[in-house]
Write a protein that holds these residues in place. Structure first.
Motif, PDB file in Angstrom:
ATOM      1  N   ALA A  61     -14.145 -80.493  22.202  1.00 48.35           N
ATOM      2  CA  ALA A  61     -14.583 -80.383  23.082  1.00 48.35           C
ATOM      3  C   ALA A  61     -14.110 -78.512  23.321  1.00 48.35           C
ATOM      4  CB  ALA A  61     -14.449 -80.940  24.511  1.00 48.35           C
ATOM      5  N   CYS A  62     -12.536 -78.376  22.854  1.00 44.96           N
ATOM      6  CA  CYS A  62     -12.019 -77.318  23.643  1.00 44.96           C
ATOM      7  C   CYS A  62     -12.211 -75.939  22.317  1.00 44.96           C
ATOM      8  CB  CYS A  62      -9.982 -77.501  22.527  1.00 44.96           C
ATOM      9  SG  CYS A  62      -9.004 -76.583  23.216  1.00 44.96           S
ATOM     10  N   LYS A  63     -12.558 -76.488  21.486  1.00 47.84           N
ATOM     11  CA  LYS A  63     -13.123 -75.350  20.429  1.00 47.84           C
ATOM     12  C   LYS A  63     -14.846 -74.538  21.048  1.00 47.84           C
ATOM     13  CE  LYS A  63     -12.659 -77.477  17.179  1.00 47.84           C
ATOM     14  NZ  LYS A  63     -12.881 -77.852  15.163  1.00 47.84           N
ATOM     15  N   ALA A  64     -15.132 -75.554  21.417  1.00 55.39           N
ATOM     16  CA  ALA A  64     -16.398 -75.026  22.207  1.00 55.39           C
ATOM     17  C   ALA A  64     -16.181 -74.647  23.468  1.00 55.39           C
ATOM     18  CB  ALA A  64     -17.517 -76.799  22.766  1.00 55.39           C
ATOM     19  N   LYS A  75     -15.334 -71.241  21.935  1.00 58.86           N
ATOM     20  CA  LYS A  75     -16.712 -70.163  21.883  1.00 58.86           C
ATOM     21  C   LYS A  75     -17.077 -69.833  22.791  1.00 58.86           C
ATOM     22  CE  LYS A  75     -20.045 -71.078  18.415  1.00 58.86           C
ATOM     23  NZ  LYS A  75     -21.064 -71.580  17.495  1.00 58.86           N
ATOM     24  N   GLU A  76     -17.405 -70.679  23.050  1.00 61.44           N
ATOM     25  CA  GLU A  76     -18.474 -70.476  25.286  1.00 61.44           C
ATOM     26  C   GLU A  76     -17.443 -68.698  24.989  1.00 61.44           C
ATOM     27  OE1 GLU A  76     -20.089 -72.005  29.161  1.00 61.44           O
ATOM     28  OE2 GLU A  76     -19.845 -72.290  27.524  1.00 61.44           O
ATOM     29  N   GLN A  77     -16.176 -68.843  25.696  1.00 60.83           N
ATOM     30  CA  GLN A  77     -15.500 -68.018  26.024  1.00 60.83           C
ATOM     31  C   GLN A  77     -15.759 -66.322  25.111  1.00 60.83           C
ATOM     32  OE1 GLN A  77     -14.098 -68.430  29.330  1.00 60.83           O
ATOM     33  NE2 GLN A  77     -12.715 -66.599  29.183  1.00 60.83           N
ATOM     34  N   LEU A  78     -15.287 -66.398  23.943  1.00 56.69           N
ATOM     35  CA  LEU A  78     -14.647 -65.691  23.160  1.00 56.69           C
ATOM     36  C   LEU A  78     -16.580 -65.053  23.111  1.00 56.69           C
ATOM     37  CD1 LEU A  78     -12.782 -67.317  20.094  1.00 56.69           C
ATOM     38  CD2 LEU A  78     -11.958 -66.055  21.819  1.00 56.69           C
ATOM     39  N   GLN A  79     -17.565 -65.559  23.438  1.00 59.24           N
ATOM     40  CA  GLN A  79     -18.629 -64.989  23.155  1.00 59.24           C
ATOM     41  C   GLN A  79     -18.764 -63.971  24.785  1.00 59.24           C
ATOM     42  OE1 GLN A  79     -21.896 -68.389  22.357  1.00 59.24           O
ATOM     43  NE2 GLN A  79     -21.133 -67.854  20.797  1.00 59.24           N
ATOM     44  N   GLU A  80     -18.114 -65.069  25.729  1.00 59.01           N
ATOM     45  CA  GLU A  80     -18.719 -64.384  27.214  1.00 59.01           C
ATOM     46  C   GLU A  80     -17.917 -62.722  26.910  1.00 59.01           C
ATOM     47  OE1 GLU A  80     -18.678 -66.471  30.092  1.00 59.01           O
ATOM     48  OE2 GLU A  80     -19.714 -67.771  29.636  1.00 59.01           O
ATOM     49  N   THR A  81     -16.903 -63.335  26.732  1.00 51.74           N
ATOM     50  CA  THR A  81     -15.541 -61.446  26.391  1.00 51.74           C
ATOM     51  C   THR A  81     -15.339 -61.049  25.518  1.00 51.74           C
ATOM     52  OG1 THR A  81     -13.997 -62.620  25.826  1.00 51.74           O
ATOM     53  CG2 THR A  81     -14.004 -63.005  27.884  1.00 51.74           C
ATOM     54  N   CYS A 116     -10.348 -62.898  24.772  1.00 53.75           N
ATOM     55  CA  CYS A 116      -9.311 -63.423  25.568  1.00 53.75           C
ATOM     56  C   CYS A 116      -8.585 -63.823  24.932  1.00 53.75           C
ATOM     57  CB  CYS A 116     -10.528 -64.339  26.443  1.00 53.75           C
ATOM     58  SG  CYS A 116      -9.709 -66.002  26.860  1.00 53.75           S
ATOM     59  N   GLU A 117      -7.169 -63.427  25.568  1.00 53.58           N
ATOM     60  CA  GLU A 117      -6.699 -63.719  24.544  1.00 53.58           C
ATOM     61  C   GLU A 117      -6.019 -65.111  24.293  1.00 53.58           C
ATOM     62  OE1 GLU A 117      -0.915 -62.814  24.405  1.00 53.58           O
ATOM     63  OE2 GLU A 117      -2.737 -61.543  26.097  1.00 53.58           O
ATOM     64  N   TYR A 118      -6.464 -65.802  25.752  1.00 59.83           N
ATOM     65  CA  TYR A 118      -5.407 -67.151  25.796  1.00 59.83           C
ATOM     66  C   TYR A 118      -6.845 -68.028  24.634  1.00 59.83           C
ATOM     67  CZ  TYR A 118      -3.571 -71.437  27.024  1.00 59.83           C
ATOM     68  OH  TYR A 118      -3.497 -72.870  27.084  1.00 59.83           O
ATOM     69  N   ALA A 119      -7.542 -68.049  24.813  1.00 61.24           N
ATOM     70  CA  ALA A 119      -8.927 -68.493  23.819  1.00 61.24           C
ATOM     71  C   ALA A 119      -8.064 -68.171  23.074  1.00 61.24           C
ATOM     72  CB  ALA A 119     -10.424 -68.337  24.366  1.00 61.24           C
ATOM     73  N   ILE A 120      -8.040 -67.356  22.151  1.00 63.54           N
ATOM     74  CA  ILE A 120      -7.759 -66.968  20.718  1.00 63.54           C
ATOM     75  C   ILE A 120      -6.327 -68.038  20.266  1.00 63.54           C
ATOM     76  CG2 ILE A 120      -7.166 -65.093  18.976  1.00 63.54           C
ATOM     77  CD1 ILE A 120      -8.578 -63.306  20.140  1.00 63.54           C
ATOM     78  N   TYR A 121      -5.382 -67.661  21.543  1.00 61.53           N
ATOM     79  CA  TYR A 121      -4.286 -68.529  20.658  1.00 61.53           C
ATOM     80  C   TYR A 121      -4.246 -70.348  20.529  1.00 61.53           C
ATOM     81  CZ  TYR A 121       0.989 -69.583  21.509  1.00 61.53           C
ATOM     82  OH  TYR A 121       2.106 -69.800  21.768  1.00 61.53           O
ATOM     83  N   VAL A 122      -4.909 -70.086  21.813  1.00 60.69           N
ATOM     84  CA  VAL A 122      -5.256 -71.872  21.334  1.00 60.69           C
ATOM     85  C   VAL A 122      -5.896 -71.857  20.122  1.00 60.69           C
ATOM     86  CG1 VAL A 122      -5.854 -73.651  22.631  1.00 60.69           C
ATOM     87  CG2 VAL A 122      -5.346 -72.209  23.931  1.00 60.69           C
ATOM     88  N   GLN A 123      -7.344 -71.289  20.289  1.00 64.06           N
ATOM     89  CA  GLN A 123      -7.669 -71.655  18.505  1.00 64.06           C
ATOM     90  C   GLN A 123      -6.419 -71.215  17.121  1.00 64.06           C
ATOM     91  OE1 GLN A 123     -11.806 -72.161  18.147  1.00 64.06           O
ATOM     92  NE2 GLN A 123     -10.349 -72.750  16.285  1.00 64.06           N
TER      93      GLN A 123
END
Length: 597
Positions: free
Chosen positions: A128-131, A134-140, A144-151
């Motif tokens: 669920a976190c990766k989903a 993915k949505e957040q990176l598409q919008e931004t 999005c630094e935090y999304a990349i960091y957690v990925q």
């Protein structure tokens, strides 16, 4: 006379009509709705029109109040209209006067899903976190630094270190002044084995944050892998200066162990125990170090404290069982090992110790079975291979013994006893030339063990080389005298008997001075190491010298019996608690050992 009465009566009768007419005709009151019940109702006409009185001013007679003129009524109506208007406008004016509540500030679009990403991550719901990522990176658009960091963290947990490194580098580009991003980049480089590159990145992170103990600690770990122990100690001491942690003490103690300085390692672990007295790992490690030095009282104390805080600590239980095994209490040791087997059934040192307990009880088939299982779990552990070779020598399976001893030498090429046992196997395989080479290498590596020279002298004597045998015999005498001067040692009776017979055969027996053999059967079967190379490895447990590893003299029968091999075993508890090397041998037996894992 009747007219005035009619006038008063008219005044009463016309009140409703005048009032109704005045209000109904007033244009200022036109906004008020009329009463539908009174729209078509006319007041009763009590007098005919000729008798209607003519009054100059209309009056309204309100009950309980003085009469009010029509003008006042109209004026009152205007006042009511103005008051109603004021009342209808008041809420609007009051709302305009109140301070308006500020609207909640919206998060930037780059960060609006961070809370959800964090929630899924800490719950370990990575799919669920990766989903969401993915949505957040598409919008931004990937900003999005935090999304990349957690990925990147998820990739690292999944074992994709290279992909995580690339994502952490992207985070470092998006936020170049963040030390945490550089720390994660260095961590990924460390996991990839690029320690020099990791050190460079850690140094860059240290420039951004000079008070972070983790950076100093990780720098010290990187220097340990590069074998630069001085720099590693410096960085670890800096980490302790910034913030004291158990892990830093453990790594600093490991550096001293790698350097072979047990005293400094013990001092470090003492400080660690003072800082964290309930850390069972520190207590167990300190107990094992005291056990390695032969200081059993302190070893029992620290191992007991570890078991007090954690009764299921399998390392402490394993160490306590090995001490019992060292003292020959095999049944009690096996009882302890049963407890450990429930916690860690796939532990190589556990099966290694169990196998040597069976070896001590002369159950050789069971011993080989347990040692084979330990070897399956840890195929590169030279101690298990050493014990397997020793058990096969005991069972006179010399080819198998040669196989396991050769493998042990490949992993531990600087241990003299391995070469001595290999020479025994080669002697029984009728390969005296290679046996001589193995003995020569054992003598070169082990400068203190007289048993190596004794076995070599037996082989040379059986080969007819009396001069070489005499030289080895004299070298053995020198080592015996050195051991007697350094400590009060008592040699095994079988070894003394063999040396006396060999001296008589070489006609030099009168020059040899031996102590009287020990009659205690328990101490008779225990040995300790005298080699420097093996002194760094203290056994967790040991066994009695019950093997039947034949010496080089056994194959030829020129002497009544041969000398067996020795192993690094601890001395019995009846002796002082200071580490003192002893040497012993048996004509048809070789001692076995179990070493610390």
């Amino acid at each position: 006379m009747g007219l005035p009465r009619m006038k008063r009566t008219a005044r009463h009768s016309f009140t409703g009509s005048i009032t109704a007419t005045s209000v109904e005709r007033d244009p200022t009151l036109s906004r008020f709705p009329e009463n539908p019940l009174k729209r078509d109702v006319q007041p009763p006409d009590l007098f005919p029109s000729p008798l209607r009185p003519l009054l100059p001013f209309p009056f309204v007679w309100l009950s309980g109040r003085r009469p009010i003129s029509g003008r006042e009524v109209v004026g009152g109506a205007k006042m009511a209209e103005e008051t109603l208007a004021m009342r209808t406008q008041f809420p609007a004016s009051a709302e305009s006067q109140k301070p308006r509540l500020k609207k909640a500030q919206e998060f930037p679009i780059l960060e609006k899903q961070n809370w959800l990403i964090h929630l899924h991550y800490i719950r370990k719901d990575y799919e669920a976190c990766k989903a969401v990522i993915k949505e957040q990176l598409q919008e931004t658009q990937g900003l999005c630094e935090y999304a990349i960091y957690v990925q990147a963290l998820i990739f690292r947990l999944e074992g994709n270190i290279q992909e995580s490194l690339e994502l952490f580098q992207t985070c470092a580009v998006l936020s170049p002044q963040c030390a945490d991003n550089l720390k994660q980049v260095a961590r990924s480089l460390f996991l990839l084995g690029k320690h020099k590159a990791a050190i460079e990145v850690y140094n860059e992170a240290a420039k951004l944050n000079q008070t972070d103990w983790e950076i100093c600690h990780n720098l010290g770990v990187c220097y340990i892998y590069l074998k630069q122990f001085k720099k590693a100690q410096e960085q670890l001491h800096n980490a302790l200066h910034l913030n004291r942690h158990d892990l830093t003490y453990i790594m600093l103690g490991k550096i001293h162990l790698l350097e072979g300085d047990l005293d400094k390692a013990i001092e470090i672990y003492k400080k660690a125990v003072e800082f964290s007295p309930e850390n069972t790992e520190l207590l167990t490690t300190l107990g094992l170090l005291y056990l390695q030095l032969g200081i059993y009282q302190k070893a029992f104390e620290h191992l007991g404290n570890a078991l007090t805080y954690d009764p299921t600590n399998y390392k402490a239980i394993l160490a306590a069982g090995s001490m019992m095994q060292t003292h020959g209490d095999f049944d009690v040791a096996l009882t302890k090992y049963r407890v450990v087997a429930c916690a860690v059934p796939e532990s190589p040192p556990l099966w290694n110790n169990i196998g040597m307990c069976f070896f001590g009880k002369k159950k050789y088939v069971a011993a080989i079975s347990c040692l084979k299982r330990a070897n399956y779990l840890a195929p590169f552990d030279w101690k298990i291979l050493y014990n397997l070779g020793l058990v096969h020598l005991t069972m006179q399976q010399y080819a198998s013994a040669f196989h396991f001893l050769s493998a042990a030498i490949n992993f531990q090429p600087k241990m003299g006893e391995l070469y001595m046992l290999l020479a025994v196997a080669l002697t029984n395989l009728e390969d005296p030339e290679n046996a001589k080479r193995a003995y020569a290498e054992a003598i070169r590596l082990d400068k203190c063990n007289p048993l190596v020279n004794l076995n070599y002298a037996v082989l040379l004597y059986n080969q007819g080389e009396k001069q070489g045998a005499l030289a080895q015999y004299q070298e053995m005498e020198k080592k015996v005298h050195l051991l007697q001067d350094s400590s009060s040692l008592e040699f095994d009776a079988e070894m003394v008997d063999m040396a006396q017979k060999l001296g008589a055969a070489l006609q030099v027996g009168e020059a040899l001075v031996w102590t009287k053999p020990v009659k205690d059967t328990k101490s008779k079967h225990r040995t300790t190491s005298t080699s420097k190379a093996a002194s760094l490895q203290q056994p967790l447990g040991s066994n009695q010298a019950l093997g039947q590893a034949m010496s080089s003299a056994a194959a030829y029968g020129k002497l009544p019996s041969g000398a067996g091999g020795t192993s690094h075993l601890t001395k019995p508890p009846s002796l002082p608690l200071e580490p003192q090397p002893t040497v012993e041998a048996h004509p048809n037996e070789a001692s076995a050992q179990i070493r610390e894992k």
